[in-house]
Design a protein around this motif. Structure first.
Motif, PDB file in Angstrom:
ATOM      1  N   ARG A 198       0.827  -1.218   0.000  1.00 54.26           N
ATOM      2  CA  ARG A 198       0.000   0.000   0.000  1.00 54.26           C
ATOM      3  C   ARG A 198       0.858   1.265   0.000  1.00 54.26           C
ATOM      4  NH1 ARG A 198      -5.370  -1.569   1.499  1.00 54.26           N
ATOM      5  NH2 ARG A 198      -5.420  -3.641   2.412  1.00 54.26           N
ATOM      6  N   GLY A 199       2.195   1.078   0.156  1.00 55.94           N
ATOM      7  CA  GLY A 199       3.091   2.218   0.128  1.00 55.94           C
ATOM      8  C   GLY A 199       3.233   2.946   1.456  1.00 55.94           C
ATOM      9  N   TYR A 200       2.769   2.352   2.547  1.00 56.52           N
ATOM     10  CA  TYR A 200       2.844   2.997   3.862  1.00 56.52           C
ATOM     11  C   TYR A 200       4.237   2.889   4.477  1.00 56.52           C
ATOM     12  CZ  TYR A 200      -2.287   2.662   3.682  1.00 56.52           C
ATOM     13  OH  TYR A 200      -3.611   2.736   3.323  1.00 56.52           O
ATOM     14  N   ARG A 249      -0.977  -0.373  -4.041  1.00 58.79           N
ATOM     15  CA  ARG A 249      -0.664   0.825  -4.836  1.00 58.79           C
ATOM     16  C   ARG A 249       0.675   0.670  -5.538  1.00 58.79           C
ATOM     17  NH1 ARG A 249      -0.861   6.027  -1.411  1.00 58.79           N
ATOM     18  NH2 ARG A 249      -0.933   4.657   0.365  1.00 58.79           N
ATOM     19  N   VAL A 250       1.590  -0.061  -4.904  1.00 59.16           N
ATOM     20  CA  VAL A 250       2.902  -0.310  -5.481  1.00 59.16           C
ATOM     21  C   VAL A 250       2.764  -1.531  -6.399  1.00 59.16           C
ATOM     22  CG1 VAL A 250       5.326  -0.811  -5.003  1.00 59.16           C
ATOM     23  CG2 VAL A 250       4.008   0.622  -3.416  1.00 59.16           C
ATOM     24  N   GLU A 251       2.922  -1.301  -7.699  1.00 54.41           N
ATOM     25  CA  GLU A 251       2.635  -2.358  -8.670  1.00 54.41           C
ATOM     26  C   GLU A 251       3.413  -3.647  -8.426  1.00 54.41           C
ATOM     27  OE1 GLU A 251       2.332  -3.090 -13.470  1.00 54.41           O
ATOM     28  OE2 GLU A 251       2.666  -1.068 -12.729  1.00 54.41           O
ATOM     29  N   ALA A 252       4.655  -3.523  -7.989  1.00 54.42           N
ATOM     30  CA  ALA A 252       5.482  -4.712  -7.756  1.00 54.42           C
ATOM     31  C   ALA A 252       4.870  -5.643  -6.708  1.00 54.42           C
ATOM     32  CB  ALA A 252       6.883  -4.299  -7.321  1.00 54.42           C
ATOM     33  N   ARG A 255       1.441  -5.907  -6.255  1.00 53.83           N
ATOM     34  CA  ARG A 255       0.047  -6.186  -6.605  1.00 53.83           C
ATOM     35  C   ARG A 255      -0.051  -7.583  -7.214  1.00 53.83           C
ATOM     36  NH1 ARG A 255      -1.304  -2.291 -10.473  1.00 53.83           N
ATOM     37  NH2 ARG A 255      -0.855  -0.809  -8.808  1.00 53.83           N
ATOM     38  N   HIS A 256      -0.961  -8.361  -6.691  1.00 53.18           N
ATOM     39  CA  HIS A 256      -1.193  -9.725  -7.181  1.00 53.18           C
ATOM     40  C   HIS A 256      -2.666 -10.038  -6.915  1.00 53.18           C
ATOM     41  CE1 HIS A 256      -1.120 -14.099  -7.358  1.00 53.18           C
ATOM     42  NE2 HIS A 256       0.067 -14.025  -7.923  1.00 53.18           N
ATOM     43  N   PRO A 257      -3.370 -10.645  -7.876  1.00 43.97           N
ATOM     44  CA  PRO A 257      -4.800 -10.885  -7.675  1.00 43.97           C
ATOM     45  C   PRO A 257      -5.117 -11.828  -6.509  1.00 43.97           C
ATOM     46  CG  PRO A 257      -4.031 -11.949  -9.691  1.00 43.97           C
ATOM     47  CD  PRO A 257      -2.902 -11.097  -9.185  1.00 43.97           C
ATOM     48  N   ASP A 258      -4.229 -12.773  -6.224  1.00 43.12           N
ATOM     49  CA  ASP A 258      -4.425 -13.711  -5.120  1.00 43.12           C
ATOM     50  C   ASP A 258      -3.055 -14.171  -4.635  1.00 43.12           C
ATOM     51  OD1 ASP A 258      -5.667 -15.394  -3.280  1.00 43.12           O
ATOM     52  OD2 ASP A 258      -5.946 -17.015  -4.731  1.00 43.12           O
ATOM     53  N   PRO A 259      -2.364 -13.322  -3.872  1.00 42.83           N
ATOM     54  CA  PRO A 259      -0.989 -13.652  -3.474  1.00 42.83           C
ATOM     55  C   PRO A 259      -0.920 -14.982  -2.721  1.00 42.83           C
ATOM     56  CG  PRO A 259      -1.572 -11.397  -2.835  1.00 42.83           C
ATOM     57  CD  PRO A 259      -2.827 -12.064  -3.289  1.00 42.83           C
ATOM     58  N   PRO A 260      -0.069 -15.910  -3.188  1.00 43.47           N
ATOM     59  CA  PRO A 260       0.001 -17.226  -2.547  1.00 43.47           C
ATOM     60  C   PRO A 260       0.478 -17.177  -1.095  1.00 43.47           C
ATOM     61  CG  PRO A 260       1.636 -17.035  -4.318  1.00 43.47           C
ATOM     62  CD  PRO A 260       0.795 -15.807  -4.363  1.00 43.47           C
ATOM     63  N   ASP A 261       1.253 -16.150  -0.740  1.00 45.84           N
ATOM     64  CA  ASP A 261       1.733 -16.042   0.636  1.00 45.84           C
ATOM     65  C   ASP A 261       0.762 -15.281   1.536  1.00 45.84           C
ATOM     66  OD1 ASP A 261       4.018 -17.475   0.182  1.00 45.84           O
ATOM     67  OD2 ASP A 261       5.361 -15.759   0.148  1.00 45.84           O
ATOM     68  N   ARG A 262      -0.169 -14.555   0.969  1.00 38.88           N
ATOM     69  CA  ARG A 262      -1.076 -13.743   1.787  1.00 38.88           C
ATOM     70  C   ARG A 262      -2.146 -14.632   2.414  1.00 38.88           C
ATOM     71  NH1 ARG A 262      -2.584  -8.865   3.172  1.00 38.88           N
ATOM     72  NH2 ARG A 262      -4.802  -8.416   3.431  1.00 38.88           N
ATOM     73  N   LYS A 263      -2.156 -14.657   3.747  1.00 39.78           N
ATOM     74  CA  LYS A 263      -3.199 -15.423   4.420  1.00 39.78           C
ATOM     75  C   LYS A 263      -4.564 -14.851   4.018  1.00 39.78           C
ATOM     76  CE  LYS A 263      -1.084 -14.419   8.209  1.00 39.78           C
ATOM     77  NZ  LYS A 263      -0.829 -14.152   9.628  1.00 39.78           N
ATOM     78  N   PRO A 264      -5.535 -15.682   3.683  1.00 39.89           N
ATOM     79  CA  PRO A 264      -5.721 -17.067   4.107  1.00 39.89           C
ATOM     80  C   PRO A 264      -4.982 -18.121   3.274  1.00 39.89           C
ATOM     81  CG  PRO A 264      -7.622 -16.430   2.827  1.00 39.89           C
ATOM     82  CD  PRO A 264      -6.723 -15.203   2.952  1.00 39.89           C
TER      83      PRO A 264
END
Length: 171
Positions: free
Chosen positions: A60-62, A99-102, A104-113
């Motif tokens: 998100r660029g924070y 917001r940071v394109e690098a 951005r992923h539609p369904d990040p495999p590492d992002r829980k859940p």
């Protein structure tokens, strides 16, 4: 090869530290009561201890990945004061609406859940999966554990060491 040991997988924000939102600076970090003591107890019992944390604030660029790494280093220093350690930190900076394109992923495999961070740890460490547990404060933490074949516990607050005391058995 090291003999497999049980592992304690911990979400970070809301389990190890208070979660006012997007914690990334040591000055804003506050341990949950009993968190350091819980980590130390599992270390003494011979368990691996891993942190698996979504960090969408990066995408998100924070804040930056370096901020996450620096905070984890400070956490490790603080844990060492009570003879405790995290064996590995896993974090996911990706988000579908980053917001940071690098990041951005539609369904990040590492992002829980999704279980990617847990699966990575299982591939990198000799973990006794049937004896291991995941502790999370959100449904996404518990779902990631389920998808990885890991038992989970829902932490809703209070003293983490007291919450986990019945789970600490020698590896």
């Amino acid at each position: 090869m090291t003999t497999p040991r049980p592992a304690l997988f911990l979400d970070r924000d809301g389990v190890l530290n208070e979660d006012p939102g997007y914690v990334h600076r040591w000055e804003d970090f506050r341990w949950i009561p009993g968190a350091r003591e819980a980590v130390a107890a599992f270390n003494r019992a011979g368990w691996w201890v891993f942190v698996v944390t979504n960090q969408s604030g990066v995408g998100r660029g924070y804040y930056s990945e370096n901020d996450v790494i620096a905070l984890h280093a400070r956490m490790s220093e603080s844990l060492a004061e009570v003879d405790a350690r995290i064996d590995a930190y896993y974090y996911c900076p990706h988000h579908p609406e980053a917001r940071v394109e690098a990041y951005r992923h539609p369904d990040p495999p590492d992002r829980k859940p999704n279980p990617g961070m847990i699966l990575r740890a299982l591939g990198e460490w000799p973990v006794d999966l049937p004896r291991s547990i995941m502790v999370g404060d959100k449904a996404s933490d518990l779902e990631a554990a389920r998808r990885a074949g890991l038992r989970s516990l829902h932490f809703t607050g209070g003293d983490l060491a007291r919450f986990l005391e019945a789970e600490v058995v020698a590896a």
